[in-house]
Design a protein around this motif. Structure first.
Motif, short mmCIF file in Angstrom:
data_model
loop_
_atom_site.label_atom_id
_atom_site.label_comp_id
_atom_site.label_asym_id
_atom_site.label_seq_id
_atom_site.Cartn_x
_atom_site.Cartn_y
_atom_site.Cartn_z
N UNK A 36 0.78 -1.09 0.01
CA UNK A 36 0.09 -0.07 0.04
C UNK A 36 1.06 1.30 0.06
N UNK A 37 0.35 2.53 -0.20
CA UNK A 37 1.06 3.62 -0.19
C UNK A 37 1.84 3.85 1.13
N UNK A 38 3.01 4.36 1.04
CA UNK A 38 4.04 4.47 1.93
C UNK A 38 4.42 3.18 2.88
N UNK A 39 4.23 1.93 2.17
CA UNK A 39 4.61 0.70 3.01
C UNK A 39 5.93 0.52 2.64
N UNK A 40 6.84 1.36 1.97
CA UNK A 40 8.12 1.27 1.50
C UNK A 40 8.91 0.40 0.42
N UNK A 41 8.11 0.62 -0.61
CA UNK A 41 8.51 -0.22 -1.91
C UNK A 41 9.58 0.73 -2.56
N UNK A 42 9.54 1.88 -2.55
CA UNK A 42 10.63 2.56 -3.14
C UNK A 42 11.97 2.49 -2.63
N UNK A 43 11.84 2.53 -1.26
CA UNK A 43 13.00 2.50 -0.54
C UNK A 43 13.50 0.92 -0.49
N UNK A 44 12.80 0.18 -0.64
CA UNK A 44 13.14 -1.48 -0.56
C UNK A 44 13.89 -1.68 -1.86
N UNK A 45 13.49 -1.12 -2.94
CA UNK A 45 13.87 -1.36 -4.35
C UNK A 45 15.36 -0.64 -4.33
N UNK A 46 15.31 0.70 -4.09
CA UNK A 46 16.59 1.08 -4.05
C UNK A 46 17.70 0.61 -3.21
N UNK A 47 17.37 0.18 -2.14
CA UNK A 47 18.28 -0.57 -1.09
C UNK A 47 18.81 -1.71 -1.75
N UNK A 48 17.87 -2.70 -2.11
CA UNK A 48 18.23 -4.05 -2.78
C UNK A 48 19.36 -3.62 -3.57
N UNK A 49 19.01 -2.86 -4.89
CA UNK A 49 19.96 -2.50 -5.72
C UNK A 49 21.13 -2.10 -5.42
N UNK A 50 21.12 -0.98 -4.48
CA UNK A 50 22.22 -0.45 -3.96
C UNK A 50 23.08 -1.39 -3.35
N UNK A 51 22.52 -2.03 -2.52
CA UNK A 51 23.41 -3.28 -1.66
C UNK A 51 24.28 -4.06 -2.63
N UNK A 52 23.48 -4.69 -3.88
CA UNK A 52 23.74 -5.61 -4.76
C UNK A 52 25.03 -5.12 -5.57
N UNK A 53 24.96 -3.67 -6.24
CA UNK A 53 25.70 -3.24 -6.86
C UNK A 53 26.94 -2.35 -6.40
N UNK A 54 26.66 -2.10 -5.02
CA UNK A 54 27.67 -1.20 -4.24
C UNK A 54 28.57 -1.93 -3.10
#
Ligand SMILES: Nc1nc2c(ncn2[C@@H]2O[C@H](COP(=O)(O)OP(=O)(O)OP(=O)(O)O)[C@@H](O)[C@H]2O)c(=O)[nH]1
Ligand SMILES: [Mg+2]
Length: 484
Positions: A36-54
């Motif tokens: 749902x809105x504000x559940x944390x989707x955008x932050x989750x996707x960003x953090x997942x990618x960041x941790x894998x490529x960084x």
């Protein structure tokens, strides 16, 4: 919700065949990030990618921790018509400015390509050791539209009007309800009136949302987040007090027609294009927020989960579905923002979400995928410590409250760090549900929204990766087996 019956099965099957054919070369995992809105989707996707490529710390994701992932890079996404997920901007905001992303207003997509070395000799010889991970981000409001798919205009209207008159958000509804009382639904259709009513209804939805309770936000999701459909007739309608669709040429008939268009041209294509092709799914649930908002928020959350789960139930078997339709084989339910409570409470947080999910799964008659429940923080904004209160040492969390947040009457400026005892979750999740199985009002916890963490820099000026809680466990469950 009958997603498999509302979709165009043949078209879908062909699309799946085509998609499968291109995958002969590189396998793809399409990961659904639902919430749902504000559940944390955008932050989750960003953090997942960041941790894998960084180069993040991911000890519980063995393929990565053991060094078998040679490389992870962003590649051109498969769908040309969907905007790209603005990963770079989100990372910069989180890491450099310590700001959370804004609410998502439009759908976007990203492809991460992972190069890995398989553990087995056979697999290493037979396969490329390369896999695409495709992820879609969208405004959480749109998820609520699932509930509309099996409602008629009259049913939806009745529910919406009832809620506006008697539900908690009713206080914002006065102008729209007054207009509703003054119109004759059987009178001839009138575009100006339709636009006026749609505007008042939208204003009512917007003011509920501004009140800060995304969980009790109601459909249609595009009224709040229209994407590129702002102003189109499919978005120009409002509930009306009617029993049926009304005579031809009437206002009621016009509104009902637009409601059906909304389902056909907006809701159905969105779920068909982005949800029917998923392989794995993570459902993000802001469980702590729901607990803190009390009984009606938990009930709303449960209803939203029932609608979501029924949508992902595999449809009735036919030769086509058996052959080519994808089936989600793993679903992870994650209680997000777990960094708001001490780690001693994480088991309890998981137990509470398990209970909500179990009940929702039962109501949706959902079975057939591996399900796991986890408490996680995609971006950990707090550290842990202890505070002493009346001589007693209490497990606490330490972080920088966002500007404007208040604790015990003290307002913060976004620069000061505090240590606080957020309170404890109950040992027994049943306490949130009374004897009738209804969620009971329980609000013990103190919540403050914290700024994203300050990241140290290395001597070369590089920042460390974004800290998290159990993001690695989530990755292992969602894609670990495909990297074996
Ligand atoms: N402390 C903490 N806060 C988080 C975390 N994830 C999300 N948040 C908070 O939750 C808010 C919403 O997160 P988003 O990722 O934007 O949520 P979303 O699901 O994309 O929301 P919509 O785009 O509105 O659908 C953020 O602005 C943060 O305040 C987390 O891991 N830890
Ligand atoms: Mg978002």
């Amino acid at each position: 919700m009958r997603l498999s019956t509302i979709t165009d099965e043949t078209g879908l099957a062909l699309a799946n065949l085509a998609a499968r054919a291109t995958e002969v070369f590189t396998p793809t995992i399409r990961l659904g990030v639902t919430g749902l809105a504000r559940a944390g989707k955008t932050v989750f996707i960003t953090a997942l990618i960041h941790n894998l490529i960084h180069g993040g710390r991911l000890p519980l994701f063995p393929a990565y921790a053991s060094g078998r992932i040679a490389d992870a890079t962003l590649e051109p996404q498969p769908d040309d018509a969907v905007p790209r997920f603005d990963y770079e901007r989100h990372v910069e905001a989180l890491v450099e400015d310590r700001l959370w992303p804004d609410s998502t207003r439009q759908i976007s997509e990203l492809r991460l390509t992972i190069m890995f070395e398989s553990t087995s000799y056979m697999a290493r010889t037979l396969r490329s050791g390369k896999i695409h991970l495709d992820i879609v981000d969208y405004p959480g409001e749109w998820l609520l539209d699932l509930a509309l798919m099996n409602q008629t205009f009259a049913e939806w209207s009745r529910e919406a009007i009832e809620r506006a008159r008697h539900g908690a958000p009713g206080k914002h509804a006065a102008a729209w309800l007054a207009k509703l009382d003054s119109v004759d639904a059987q009178a001839p259709e009138d575009e100006t009136l339709a636009r006026e009513m749609a505007a008042l209804f939208t204003e009512y939805l917007r003011s509920c949302r501004a009140d800060g309770d995304p969980i009790s936000t109601q459909p249609p999701g595009r009224f709040l987040m229209p994407g590129d459909l702002a102003g189109s007739p499919a978005l120009t309608f409002s509930p009306l007090a009617v029993e049926a669709d009304g005579p031809p040429g009437s206002l009621a008939r016009m509104m009902a027609r637009r409601f059906e268009s909304y389902k056909a041209v907006v809701v159905q294509p969105f779920f068909r294009d982005h949800f029917s092709r998923l392989d794995r799914q993570i459902v993000l649930v802001d469980t702590l927020h729901a607990l803190n908002s009390g009984m009606s928020a938990i009930a709303d959350l449960e209803a939203a989960l029932v609608a979501t789960l029924s949508a992902f139930k595999h449809g009735t078997a036919n030769w086509l579905s058996g052959l080519v339709l994808r089936r989600i084989d793993r679903i992870l339910f994650a209680a997000t923002k777990a960094d708001h409570v001490h780690h001693e409470d994480h088991d309890r947080l998981e137990a509470i979400l398990s209970r909500i999910v179990e009940r929702a799964a039962e109501q949706a008659a959902f079975a057939g995928a591996d399900v796991e429940v986890l408490a996680l923080a995609s971006v950990r904004a707090t550290r842990e410590g202890t505070v002493t209160r009346s001589g007693e040492k209490l497990p606490s969390i330490i972080g920088t409250p966002l500007p404007g947040e208040t604790v015990d009457g003290r307002a913060f400026d976004g620069k000061t760090e505090i240590a606080m005892f957020p309170g404890d979750l109950p040992d027994d999740p049943k306490i949130f549900f009374d004897a009738n199985g209804r969620a009971a009002d329980q609000t013990h916890l103190r919540f403050v929204r914290f700024r994203p963490p300050h990241l140290e820099r290395t001597a070369e000026g590089l920042t460390l990766s974004l800290p998290h809680i159990r993001l690695d466990r989530a990755l292992e469950f969602l894609i670990g087996d495909r990297l074996a």
